[in-house]
Design a protein around this motif. Structure first.
Motif, PDB file in Angstrom:
ATOM      1  N   GLN B 315     -14.126   3.656  31.700  1.00 11.62           N
ATOM      2  CA  GLN B 315     -14.082   3.805  33.171  1.00 11.62           C
ATOM      3  C   GLN B 315     -12.822   3.158  33.736  1.00 11.62           C
ATOM      4  O   GLN B 315     -12.224   3.671  34.682  1.00 11.62           O
ATOM      5  N   GLU B 316     -12.433   2.026  33.142  1.00  3.34           N
ATOM      6  CA  GLU B 316     -11.202   1.373  33.608  1.00  3.34           C
ATOM      7  C   GLU B 316      -9.998   2.288  33.447  1.00  3.34           C
ATOM      8  O   GLU B 316      -9.129   2.362  34.312  1.00  3.34           O
ATOM      9  N   THR B 317      -9.951   2.959  32.298  1.00  4.79           N
ATOM     10  CA  THR B 317      -8.823   3.861  32.041  1.00  4.79           C
ATOM     11  C   THR B 317      -8.861   5.054  32.982  1.00  4.79           C
ATOM     12  O   THR B 317      -7.826   5.491  33.507  1.00  4.79           O
ATOM     13  N   ILE B 318     -10.063   5.576  33.219  1.00  4.73           N
ATOM     14  CA  ILE B 318     -10.189   6.705  34.148  1.00  4.73           C
ATOM     15  C   ILE B 318      -9.748   6.271  35.553  1.00  4.73           C
ATOM     16  O   ILE B 318      -9.003   6.991  36.230  1.00  4.73           O
ATOM     17  N   ASP B 319     -10.160   5.074  35.959  1.00 11.33           N
ATOM     18  CA  ASP B 319      -9.737   4.560  37.273  1.00 11.33           C
ATOM     19  C   ASP B 319      -8.212   4.431  37.341  1.00 11.33           C
ATOM     20  O   ASP B 319      -7.599   4.720  38.365  1.00 11.33           O
ATOM     21  N   TYR B 320      -7.641   3.993  36.234  1.00  7.48           N
ATOM     22  CA  TYR B 320      -6.183   3.846  36.162  1.00  7.48           C
ATOM     23  C   TYR B 320      -5.514   5.205  36.392  1.00  7.48           C
ATOM     24  O   TYR B 320      -4.598   5.337  37.207  1.00  7.48           O
ATOM     25  N   TYR B 321      -5.991   6.226  35.700  1.00  3.90           N
ATOM     26  CA  TYR B 321      -5.404   7.561  35.866  1.00  3.90           C
ATOM     27  C   TYR B 321      -5.628   8.085  37.284  1.00  3.90           C
ATOM     28  O   TYR B 321      -4.759   8.724  37.871  1.00  3.90           O
ATOM     29  N   MET B 322      -6.800   7.809  37.840  1.00  7.73           N
ATOM     30  CA  MET B 322      -7.079   8.338  39.183  1.00  7.73           C
ATOM     31  C   MET B 322      -6.280   7.589  40.256  1.00  7.73           C
ATOM     32  O   MET B 322      -5.992   8.152  41.314  1.00  7.73           O
ATOM     33  N   GLU B 323      -5.912   6.347  39.970  1.00  4.41           N
ATOM     34  CA  GLU B 323      -4.990   5.652  40.872  1.00  4.41           C
ATOM     35  C   GLU B 323      -3.604   6.306  40.771  1.00  4.41           C
ATOM     36  O   GLU B 323      -2.920   6.500  41.788  1.00  4.41           O
ATOM     37  N   ASN B 324      -3.209   6.692  39.552  1.00  2.00           N
ATOM     38  CA  ASN B 324      -1.979   7.481  39.396  1.00  2.00           C
ATOM     39  C   ASN B 324      -2.042   8.746  40.244  1.00  2.00           C
ATOM     40  O   ASN B 324      -1.070   9.108  40.922  1.00  2.00           O
ATOM     41  N   ALA B 325      -3.194   9.415  40.174  1.00  4.44           N
ATOM     42  CA  ALA B 325      -3.359  10.668  40.923  1.00  4.44           C
ATOM     43  C   ALA B 325      -3.164  10.432  42.415  1.00  4.44           C
ATOM     44  O   ALA B 325      -2.494  11.210  43.100  1.00  4.44           O
ATOM     45  N   ARG B 326      -3.727   9.309  42.892  1.00  2.58           N
ATOM     46  CA  ARG B 326      -3.599   8.990  44.314  1.00  2.58           C
ATOM     47  C   ARG B 326      -2.133   8.746  44.672  1.00  2.58           C
ATOM     48  O   ARG B 326      -1.621   9.247  45.683  1.00  2.58           O
ATOM     49  N   LEU B 327      -1.439   7.999  43.795  1.00  2.00           N
ATOM     50  CA  LEU B 327      -0.027   7.693  44.067  1.00  2.00           C
ATOM     51  C   LEU B 327       0.813   8.972  44.103  1.00  2.00           C
ATOM     52  O   LEU B 327       1.687   9.128  44.965  1.00  2.00           O
ATOM     53  N   ILE B 328       0.535   9.883  43.194  1.00  2.00           N
ATOM     54  CA  ILE B 328       1.300  11.138  43.170  1.00  2.00           C
ATOM     55  C   ILE B 328       0.985  11.949  44.424  1.00  2.00           C
ATOM     56  O   ILE B 328       1.885  12.407  45.139  1.00  2.00           O
ATOM     57  N   ARG B 329      -0.299  12.110  44.673  1.00  2.00           N
ATOM     58  CA  ARG B 329      -0.730  12.936  45.793  1.00  2.00           C
ATOM     59  C   ARG B 329      -0.156  12.417  47.109  1.00  2.00           C
ATOM     60  O   ARG B 329       0.491  13.152  47.862  1.00  2.00           O
ATOM     61  N   GLU B 330      -0.338  11.111  47.363  1.00  5.52           N
ATOM     62  CA  GLU B 330       0.103  10.553  48.644  1.00  5.52           C
ATOM     63  C   GLU B 330       1.621  10.475  48.726  1.00  5.52           C
ATOM     64  O   GLU B 330       2.216  10.699  49.783  1.00  5.52           O
ATOM     65  N   GLY B 331       2.248  10.184  47.566  1.00 12.36           N
ATOM     66  CA  GLY B 331       3.717  10.106  47.539  1.00 12.36           C
ATOM     67  C   GLY B 331       4.342  11.459  47.852  1.00 12.36           C
ATOM     68  O   GLY B 331       5.294  11.554  48.638  1.00 12.36           O
ATOM     69  N   LEU B 332       3.799  12.496  47.268  1.00 13.06           N
ATOM     70  CA  LEU B 332       4.380  13.821  47.490  1.00 13.06           C
ATOM     71  C   LEU B 332       4.082  14.333  48.894  1.00 13.06           C
ATOM     72  O   LEU B 332       4.911  15.008  49.509  1.00 13.06           O
ATOM     73  N   GLN B 333       2.888  13.980  49.391  1.00  8.23           N
ATOM     74  CA  GLN B 333       2.580  14.339  50.774  1.00  8.23           C
ATOM     75  C   GLN B 333       3.574  13.668  51.725  1.00  8.23           C
ATOM     76  O   GLN B 333       4.091  14.297  52.642  1.00  8.23           O
ATOM     77  N   ALA B 334       3.862  12.395  51.438  1.00 10.06           N
ATOM     78  CA  ALA B 334       4.821  11.662  52.265  1.00 10.06           C
ATOM     79  C   ALA B 334       6.213  12.291  52.188  1.00 10.06           C
ATOM     80  O   ALA B 334       7.008  12.197  53.132  1.00 10.06           O
ATOM     81  N   ALA B 335       6.495  12.960  51.045  1.00 11.17           N
ATOM     82  CA  ALA B 335       7.785  13.634  50.901  1.00 11.17           C
ATOM     83  C   ALA B 335       7.763  15.010  51.570  1.00 11.17           C
ATOM     84  O   ALA B 335       8.726  15.776  51.466  1.00 11.17           O
TER      85      ALA B 335
END
Lengths: 410, 410
Positions: B315-335
């Motif tokens: 679960q920790e690893t899945i959370d890690y990947y999903m935090e990556n997903a959030r960073l990508i999603r929000e970062g690209l939206q901001a772009a």
């Protein structure tokens, strides 16, 4: 309305080994105290070699850290393993292969079944009789046959009888076939093919543009010099043969799962329009699309088979099994049985006494000796009246089994 | 004269990921100093969980001694793993399965390709567009289609467009189809299906005697409550659906290889004569004949995923990947990019800026940002103008990739 593949319904009862399993279970449920010795399915019993275990552990440890972690590998297998095989398994035979010609897989059973994917359905296919049932059944499943006749032969396949009369050596077909399955050292008869015999097959294949499927799963058990270990020792075979090899019996990998298939770049087949096209490219496409490579630690363990240490260690195990083979062969001969195989192969192919049927002899040995072998008729109609014993048991069990059979038949 | 399977020649150029590999290699050969960040193929990057590693080592050690040595296992998988899945993966969802209904394999890619073996060729097959290319290509290879048209659609398959306009949710077909591939959470669009949406599919399948191939390889990444993790959460699905699941993304097994396929006993299909017959029996026969089971240590490692320790660790690893997903999603939206997915799935599906083609955007990000994603058009014509980024990278790489893309597009 979803429709199933009706060809599956043409298959006879269960696959051979599940049927054996059912009979053994019925017997042991009824006789829980019986100490049943299994020399049937041909499964190995001896531990993995220490060098293999070490490599296996090290590779698992690679997965504990980001910088050594391995995700998807190449569908074709890692070069560290392929190149090891080129150098250590093929070069000593005088066979030169390229990295792109070897495909690592999780088993020869899968490969010799899946290889049919890249061939047109209208190829004429020849198999030996008796034979490893997978060759027969996968051709039925894919729709290359009609129904089975009362003997068990499927309409549409060409069967090449291997009998006591012809020394279990199939005759070259008189009709034209497009694909021929060969297995040497042979399962189930334990026979081998000489270079001259294989040259006849290669000549036939080249003359008829046929493809040989050469199953060399037992090459490690060849003890006599001069017997070919690879079809590619025969000149021209790279233009007409696909070879299957396995770590299962060679190195005790039946539960670990690793094998290889060689599809030379020089091997061609015709398109519908008659154009010659590389089968290597098609198999590569098949594996890239339908397979995702073999477990990384397993491939590391497999590569360790060919380390100096690993190689010496697996030879000891092979010698152990071949001493079992000798004990079975000589023991049964002493009991008055007619026995084949067991010299260059881990299988002993014995003639049932008094013309007994294979399954009757199976039931007799199970109920009276508590020994499990494999009925010859399970490998095809020409196997009727024969019975296969495997040399893969523990020494103690082998000695006990031979003793029980000798006493029973005395 | 051996003939090859001409259907393979209908396939367009290389399979998507090899083509990406070729372009990346050409770029890095020409620019050896470039630090290329790969968020393309969707391969995991984080180490295996400690509990999994421990179980893996212990199982390798089992192979060092005769009394714990494991040879051939059941082709269907070991009960220790199957029963763990029944208890830990399905029971909590309210789904009750039998041991005979789960088949362990070495990958969902293999299973969702091989499952076609047990179906007649004349079934009408529907796939989404965009889609995991394996669904499309394996139907071409088996001969279910004609040639591709200029858009890339193969004659004979039914394509269900998933577009921005329909929220990437395919409409129920207006024509009758026999087999439908569904994948939720979706690869490549990152969308999920609600219970209501899946119920529509189950109702359609039951009404039309169709079979759903439900690919749930990414179910572990669902974060929102109420989203189904298994098709069997929908009433009646056991009569119309086969489910594929994998340890690849759930537990980092892309290089270790383990997956499962559920074929319920209640699932039937018609013979040519119209008789209802169990698909479970056919799949069992297929696996028994063409497969030899998954590596024993791998199955032990997979079972450890569901230990208390293992479960917490993954679960920790899945959370890690999903935090990556959030960073990508929000970062690209901001772009300023339009972005989908990344909430219940490890994939971000972004609309290319200025109507750029998917491959042009791929080449732009590769050459200007040294970032590798996957061109949406590689998943089908309706993916044109989209681009997939995976959240499976290292955090540092994800942050750096998002930074580079933002700067480039600013």
């Amino acid at each position: 309305m979803a429709r199933l593949n009706d060809n599956y319904l043409k298959l006879k009862a269960g696959y051979l080994f599940p049927e054996i399993g059912r009979r053994v279970k019925a017997f042991t449920d009824a006789n829980p105290e019986a100490k049943v010795i299994k020399l049937g399915i041909g499964d190995v019993t001896q531990p993995l070699a220490p060098a293999i275990i070490d490599a296996f552990h090290k590779a698992v440890d690679d997965l504990t850290q980001g910088d050594s972690f391995m995700g998807y590998g190449p569908e074709q297998g890692y070069e560290f393993l392929i190149d090891t095989l080129i150098e250590k398994a093929y070069k000593p035979l005088g066979v030169s292969l390229k990295t792109s010609e070897i495909f690592i897989s999780d088993g020869s059973k899968c490969d010799c079944a899946n290889i049919l994917d890249i061939f047109a359905l209208d190829n004429k296919v020849a198999i030996c009789d008796p034979v490893y049932p997978v060759y027969n059944d996968t051709n039925v499943m894919v729709g290359r046959t009609g129904e089975a006749n009362e003997k068990g032969y499927y309409d549409g396949l060409v069967y090449l009888p291997c009998t006591e009369e012809n020394g279990f050596t199939p005759a070259i077909p008189t009709e034209k076939v497009d694909i021929v399955y060969l297995c040497y050292p042979n399962n189930p008869t334990g026979t081998v093919a000489t270079k001259e015999a294989l040259k006849q097959w290669v000549d036939y294949a080249l003359a008829n543009e046929a493809v040989l499927f050469y199953d060399a799963a037992y090459e490690a058990f060849i003890t006599e010099p001069g017997i070919p270990r690879s079809i590619y020792e025969i000149e021209g075979a790279e233009k007409c043969a696909i070879e299957f090899r396995s770590f299962s019996k060679t190195a005790g990998f039946t539960g670990v799962r690793c094998a290889l298939t060689v599809v030379p770049e020089a091997l061609m087949a015709r398109t519908e329009g008659g154009e010659l096209t590389s089968l290597n490219k098609l198999w590569n496409r098949r594996q890239s699309t339908k397979f995702n490579g073999v477990s990384y630690p397993v491939q590391k363990a497999a590569a360790a088979v060919y380390s100096d240490e690993g190689w010496a260690q697996i030879q000891e195990t092979i010698d152990y099994y071949m001493e079992n083979a000798r004990l079975i062969r000589e023991g049964l001969q002493a009991a008055g049985l007619t026995v084949y195989g067991g010299i260059n192969a881990p299988y002993i192919w014995l003639k049932t006494p008094g013309g007994m049927s294979s399954w009757d002899f199976f039931d007799k040995l199970l109920s009276e000796c508590h020994v499990v072998g494999t009925p010859g008729s399970g490998f095809g109609p020409s196997g009727e009246g024969f019975y296969r014993l495997s040399a893969f048991g523990d020494r103690e069990n082998v000695i006990e089994a031979v003793k029980r059979i000798k006493e029973n038949l005395a």
